[in-house]
Write a protein that holds these residues in place. Structure first.
Motif, PDB file in Angstrom:
ATOM      1  N   VAL A 149       0.862  -1.182   0.000  1.00 20.13           N
ATOM      2  CA  VAL A 149       0.000   0.000   0.000  1.00 20.13           C
ATOM      3  C   VAL A 149       0.894   1.226   0.000  1.00 20.13           C
ATOM      4  CG1 VAL A 149      -1.724   1.325   1.269  1.00 20.13           C
ATOM      5  CG2 VAL A 149      -1.892  -1.166   1.181  1.00 20.13           C
ATOM      6  N   TYR A 165      -7.719  -5.684  -2.876  1.00 23.78           N
ATOM      7  CA  TYR A 165      -7.688  -4.308  -2.364  1.00 23.78           C
ATOM      8  C   TYR A 165      -8.858  -4.015  -1.438  1.00 23.78           C
ATOM      9  CZ  TYR A 165     -11.502  -2.531  -5.310  1.00 23.78           C
ATOM     10  OH  TYR A 165     -12.718  -2.283  -5.872  1.00 23.78           O
ATOM     11  N   SER A 190      -1.062  -5.062  -6.084  1.00 26.42           N
ATOM     12  CA  SER A 190      -1.157  -6.493  -5.803  1.00 26.42           C
ATOM     13  C   SER A 190       0.174  -7.187  -6.070  1.00 26.42           C
ATOM     14  CB  SER A 190      -2.242  -7.133  -6.677  1.00 26.42           C
ATOM     15  OG  SER A 190      -1.797  -7.199  -8.026  1.00 26.42           O
ATOM     16  N   PHE A 232      -3.187   0.601  -3.869  1.00 25.11           N
ATOM     17  CA  PHE A 232      -2.949  -0.802  -3.519  1.00 25.11           C
ATOM     18  C   PHE A 232      -2.328  -1.474  -4.724  1.00 25.11           C
ATOM     19  CE2 PHE A 232      -4.175  -5.268  -3.615  1.00 25.11           C
ATOM     20  CZ  PHE A 232      -3.788  -5.698  -2.348  1.00 25.11           C
TER      21      PHE A 232
END
Length: 202
Positions: free
Chosen positions: A46, A92, A189, A187
């Motif tokens: 994040v 997220y 991944s 966010f």
């Protein structure tokens, strides 16, 4: 006489096959680099996104000579501070729900410094300060995560530069006490798919 070898490295569906044409020694180096890069994609992260990224880009270009920039990485164009790297979730929504109600906040900047542990380049960065950023880091650590760092030291990457360059910029105060607003998070991944998360949503 040099022989050139063609190899195909087959990956999972998330990682397209890559064709690598190298001599034997370069193939080994490429494969080792691939292993390292794959390892860094295990987790999500994040990032606290800064308003006015042009401030960072323009000042970095003003002070960093073009010849000193490590071309393959360059100058950072998405100005941010990592709030937490190492999250296990790849969704997220898990993060969005967990930080619901966390309001936009200000951060301030400190002096310029460098990370010099990477074998190929140095990372020119600026110190980031702000109580709310530390609170966000603490909140995110309530979710399952993996990290080898116990202490959170936020920073903003300015540029990737050639080893040993830009030493004259260390301790520079051209960002010091500059206030920056954080209104949203990104966010990212484990396959580096990025999703914006607005702060302050109920």
């Amino acid at each position: 006489m040099e022989r050139r070898l063609n190899f195909t490295l087959r990956r999972s569906p998330q990682h397209p096959a890559r064709i690598v044409e190298r001599n034997a020694m370069n193939l080994v180096l490429e494969f080792k680099d691939w292993i390292i890069n794959e390892d860094t994609k295990k987790y999500s992260c994040v990032m606290a996104v800064f308003d006015n990224p042009q401030l960072f880009i323009s000042r970095t270009k003003k002070h960093v000579a073009e010849k000193d920039v490590f071309e393959e990485e360059g100058i950072e164009e998405e100005s941010h501070a990592t709030a937490l790297y190492g999250l296990h979730t790849n969704d997220y929504k898990v993060v969005e729900d967990h930080i619901k109600g966390f309001k936009p906040f200000d951060i301030s900047l400190g002096k310029v410094s460098k990370f010099d542990t990477h074998p190929n380049y140095d990372v020119l960065k600026v110190e980031v300060k702000g109580d709310q950023l530390f609170k966000l880091n603490k909140l995110l650590r309530q979710l399952p995560y993996t990290s080898k760092y116990d202490k959170y030291i936020p920073h903003c990457t300015l540029a990737y530069v050639h080893k040993g360059t830009c030493e004259d910029l260390i301790g520079n105060d051209y960002f010091i006490d500059k206030k920056i607003k954080v209104k949203e998070l990104t966010f990212s991944s484990n396959v580096r798919k990025k999703t914006k998360i607005k702060l302050g949503q109920a």
